[in-house]
Scaffold this active site. Structure first.
Site, PDB file in Angstrom:
ATOM      1  N   ARG A  64       0.828  -1.206   0.000  1.00 13.61           N
ATOM      2  CA  ARG A  64       0.000   0.000   0.000  1.00 13.61           C
ATOM      3  C   ARG A  64       0.867   1.263   0.000  1.00 13.61           C
ATOM      4  O   ARG A  64       0.471   2.276  -0.585  1.00 13.61           O
ATOM      5  CB  ARG A  64      -0.965   0.004   1.186  1.00 13.61           C
ATOM      6  CG  ARG A  64      -2.030   1.089   1.070  1.00 13.61           C
ATOM      7  CD  ARG A  64      -3.166   0.872   2.033  1.00 13.61           C
ATOM      8  NE  ARG A  64      -4.130  -0.112   1.584  1.00 13.61           N
ATOM      9  CZ  ARG A  64      -5.284   0.203   0.992  1.00 13.61           C
ATOM     10  NH1 ARG A  64      -5.594   1.458   0.744  1.00 13.61           N
ATOM     11  NH2 ARG A  64      -6.123  -0.736   0.631  1.00 13.61           N
ATOM     12  N   GLU A  98      -9.885   5.813   7.093  1.00 17.13           N
ATOM     13  CA  GLU A  98      -8.454   6.088   6.967  1.00 17.13           C
ATOM     14  C   GLU A  98      -8.111   7.374   6.209  1.00 17.13           C
ATOM     15  O   GLU A  98      -7.186   8.088   6.614  1.00 17.13           O
ATOM     16  CB  GLU A  98      -7.774   4.902   6.271  1.00 17.13           C
ATOM     17  CG  GLU A  98      -7.767   3.638   7.088  1.00 17.13           C
ATOM     18  CD  GLU A  98      -7.232   2.459   6.291  1.00 17.13           C
ATOM     19  OE1 GLU A  98      -6.291   1.815   6.771  1.00 17.13           O
ATOM     20  OE2 GLU A  98      -7.748   2.194   5.186  1.00 17.13           O
TER      21      GLU A  98
END
Length: 776
Positions: free
Chosen positions: A320, A723
């Site tokens: 990520r 997030e």
């Protein structure tokens, strides 16, 4: 599947309803695992942890501890009936150390006693014969030695070397990115209750009940069907309770199996911070080839991530990081490489953003450095590099950037934050005041939503409608304070068009909804909300058929509205129809399921479409720094976040505010520090500073992007929010960098370490002054 958007006026979804436990949270009535009424005979446990960072474990002698008052049991690796392995992805990650200890704080065993105090004292009395070895603590040394927990990962697009060779200007740099402790209010805890035939019930503070179920069974030597895991709520998670709870739950279950008694294992704050993983700290180095206008032609970034002693979740975290190293910018030739460096420190793990924040702060530091070294406006440099028709619309990992809201979001925020006026005022202030410098910065965010591992993008839900019209809801998501339970309940209430009070929210349990994914990656509402939507929609369809027969009309004429079911001018209550449906022997229960469409990913080439959609946001932050002490304050923050068609604007606003402040903590004051022996010295609030109420910006303006439903078919066209807003706090770090830059000559990019603690700010000021030829 097509989801209704405008067929009826929303009665529940889209309204800012309070968190289902809000009153309980502020009154102290919310029950956590340590508040549960303990069963008779319950024992309390404590971990026996390594006192050294690296060493050879020769022997364990629990005799003295077992002779202490109240002590009832001890387990170590030799006492595990199943497998000493709790690796969430890769095998070979032990629950208890066997021959080698790899970090200070590594669990070696666990001890049970009649009271918590007795257990803690006994754990300290366990004899450990360890030959201490030299620990490896530095990621750059580990990289130089080729010491990794797994092979490197690489995102590669285009001919990077050729692009750099032909570029008009090369900009190079380095950024040290600190880690972060989760510092949830509730530390790790598990309560294991043994049953007959080898069964085990485990109450676990976990974001991933299925993983706890599987690993407890694996350690006990049984099957998953012998373990039931319950999670009603957590006192915070932030990723720290995704893989780490398996340590606590498995140790408690082992002691429960050995003693035949219920066992509760909860960690003191110092033990929790010592023994469990953090956000990965990283060192990023880069070389960017740009033209005279600051447009990137080629970019090479290398990350050295502190994995710690085992892989844990480091692999997907680095993935990520690499897939967010572009952030909002088209990069025609890219080479992003991540190394999982092995060190004798605790194995790092998931943390809100899951590697994305490290990639985004790196590329934003690069954009800022390009602008400063070319003496251009940073916002202009960003804008000319945005994804778009004139630059390019495909990421380095191969996913098209569709439904792009970058320009819409950033231009709206720059206008609402009055950027031009404030920029001029701050520049004028800095020209006159040598001591208190101010800084201003804007950051755009493009964040991908979905798990990188495609198989995790699925969810289940169980919905029952009872004869009185009340609804029982269960799903695979976990509640850690983020409001997921209320959002999913709103979805179900919306489908049935009933009041939210008719929907009963119940604890997550592996015995009702199996094989769940972690509540992580901002997917909680997307996955579980859609699974619940599908379940409720199926039941509503069956009820509508019963109503159609009752009213003798086509089913298309049946309308659910305001807790009643209508056929023209005739109607019955929802409860009456539920009873009629039961009487007609029609099923009023459904196990809903959802799998995210469109996504695919090749983990070998790091190419594909890992994300269902992108969410967009932007922030403008204004700060002041004291050039004598290095102290900083965020004076004002303006945030604009794309939440699609929000399921619950009140909860979403709370998530945005909380994520931003947590991100500020990561980038300004939360500093992890190990000494030369590998001892983490920041193990409590006296040495590890999280943001307080006075750290919140004095002026805090937060808005949701309006009239922007998700173009993809998510539940009621909403978007994830857990997030993405954390990375908006990069604007605060960039604003501090802007203030530091004002202390030196034009054309210098400050060398500011993250977090921007007072010490690191002073070091950066000294650096720009030295490079400017002045230390005044």
């Amino acid at each position: 599947m097509t989801i209704e958007i405008e067929t009826i006026q929303r009665s529940v979804v889209g309204h800012g309803l309070a968190h289902d436990s809000a009153v309980k949270h502020v009154s102290g009535d919310a029950a956590y695992i340590d508040d549960m009424t303990e069963m008779p005979g319950t024992l309390h446990a404590a971990l026996v942890i390594s006192p050294v960072a690296h060493g050879r474990l020769n022997a364990i002698d629990p005799a003295k501890a077992l002779a202490m008052p109240g002590v009832k049991g001890f387990v170590a690796a030799a006492d595990i009936p199943g497998h000493n392995d709790i690796g969430p992805i890769l095998h070979g990650e032990p629950l208890f150390a066997e021959e080698i200890v790899d970090y200070l704080g590594q669990p070696i065993g666990a001890i049970a006693a009649e009271t918590f105090e007795q257990a803690v004292k006994a754990a300290r009395a366990v004899g450990l014969d360890i030959d201490e070895l030299e620990p490896a603590l530095d990621v750059e040394a580990a990289h130089k030695a080729g010491s990794y927990v797994m092979p490197p990962q690489k995102v590669l697009e285009g001919d990077v070397d050729a692009a750099l060779a032909s570029a008009e200007r090369i900009i190079e740099g380095r950024l040290d990115i600190g880690g972060q402790d989760h510092f949830y209010l509730e530390t790790h805890i598990a309560y294991a209750i043994p049953g007959e035939d080898g069964d085990m019930v485990v109450h676990s503070s976990t974001q991933h009940p299925t993983e706890v179920q599987h690993h407890v069974a694996h350690v006990l030597g049984g099957l998953a069907n012998s373990v039931d895991v319950f999670t009603r709520r957590m006192g915070g998670g932030f990723g720290g309770k995704e893989s780490q709870p398996t340590i606590i739950a498995a140790a408690a279950a082992l002691l429960a199996r050995q003693t035949g008694k219920p066992v509760k294992l909860r960690l003191k704050r110092s033990t929790d911070m010592t023994a469990t993983g953090k956000r990965h700290d990283m060192v990023a180095t880069w070389k960017a080839g740009v033209d005279a206008n600051g447009r990137i032609r080629g970019l090479d970034i290398e990350y050295l991530a502190r994995a710690g002693n085992t892989p844990d979740l480091t692999g997907p975290v680095i993935t990520r990081t690499l897939t967010h190293s572009d952030n909002s910018y088209f990069i025609p030739a890219a080479r992003f490489v991540g190394h999982a460096c092995k060190t004798n420190t605790v194995s790092n793990t998931a943390f809100r953003g899951f590697g994305g924040p490290q990639g985004i702060i790196a590329i934003e530091a690069i954009m800022d450095s390009i602008a400063r070294e070319l003496q251009l406006d940073p916002n202009v440099v960003r804008a000319i590099n945005y994804y778009g028709p004139e630059t390019g619309e495909v990421t380095p990992y191969g996913q098209p950037v569709e439904h792009n809201r970058l320009i819409e979001v950033t231009e709206a925020l720059l206008a609402s934050s009055d950027w031009q006026r404030r920029r001029a005022e701050i520049d004028a202030h800095n020209a006159e005041d040598p001591l208190l410098r101010r800084g201003l910065a804007m950051v755009p965010i493009k964040f991908g939503i979905s798990f990188n591992l495609t198989s995790l993008n699925q969810a289940g839900a169980l919905v029952h409608v009872y004869q009185d019209g009340s609804v029982h809801l269960n799903h695979g998501g976990t509640e850690m304070g983020q409001g997921l339970f209320m959002k999913v309940a709103q979805v179900v209430a919306e489908v049935f068009q009933i009041d939210i009070d008719q929907v009963k929210i119940t604890a997550t349990t592996t015995g009702k909804v199996p094989n769940t994914s972690a509540t992580a990656a901002s997917t909680g509402s997307d996955l579980n909300g859609m699974a619940a939507y599908n379940a409720a929609t199926a039941i509503r369809g069956r009820m509508a058929s019963v109503a159609a027969e009752h009213f003798d009309v086509p089913v298309e004429q049946i309308v659910f509205r305001e807790s009643r079911v209508h056929a023209g001018n005739r109607s019955v209550s929802f409860g009456e129809l539920a009873k009629m449906t039961w009487a007609a022997r029609v099923q009023l229960s459904e196990a809903g399921y959802y799998a995210t469409p469109k996504i695919h990913w090749d983990p070998k080439t790091l190419k594909g479409r890992p994300f269902f959609y992108y969410t967009y946001g932007a922030a403008v932050a204004e700060v002041a720094i004291d050039t004598l002490t290095g102290e900083s304050r965020c004076l004002r923050a303006d945030l604009l976040q794309d939440c699609g068609a929000s399921l619950n604007p009140a909860i979403d606003l709370g998530q945005i505010e909380g994520a931003f402040v947590q991100g500020m903590g990561w980038l300004t004051c939360e500093e992890l520090w190990w000494d030369g022996k590998g001892r983490l010295r920041t193990i409590g609030p006296s040495t590890y500073k999280i943001p307080g109420s006075r750290d919140v910006p004095r002026e805090f303006n937060v808005q949701l992007l309006g009239n922007a439903p998700n173009a993809e078919e998510t539940v009621y066209r909403s978007k994830a929010v857990g997030e993405p807003p954390l990375m908006l706090a990069v604007s605060v770090w960039l604003a501090i960098r802007d203030a530091v830059a004002s202390c030196g000559a034009p054309g210098l990019a400050p060398q500011l370490i993250a977090p921007a603690t007072p010490e690191n700010i002073l070091a950066a000021i000294d650096d720009v002054r030295a490079r400017s030829g002045s230390l005044s």
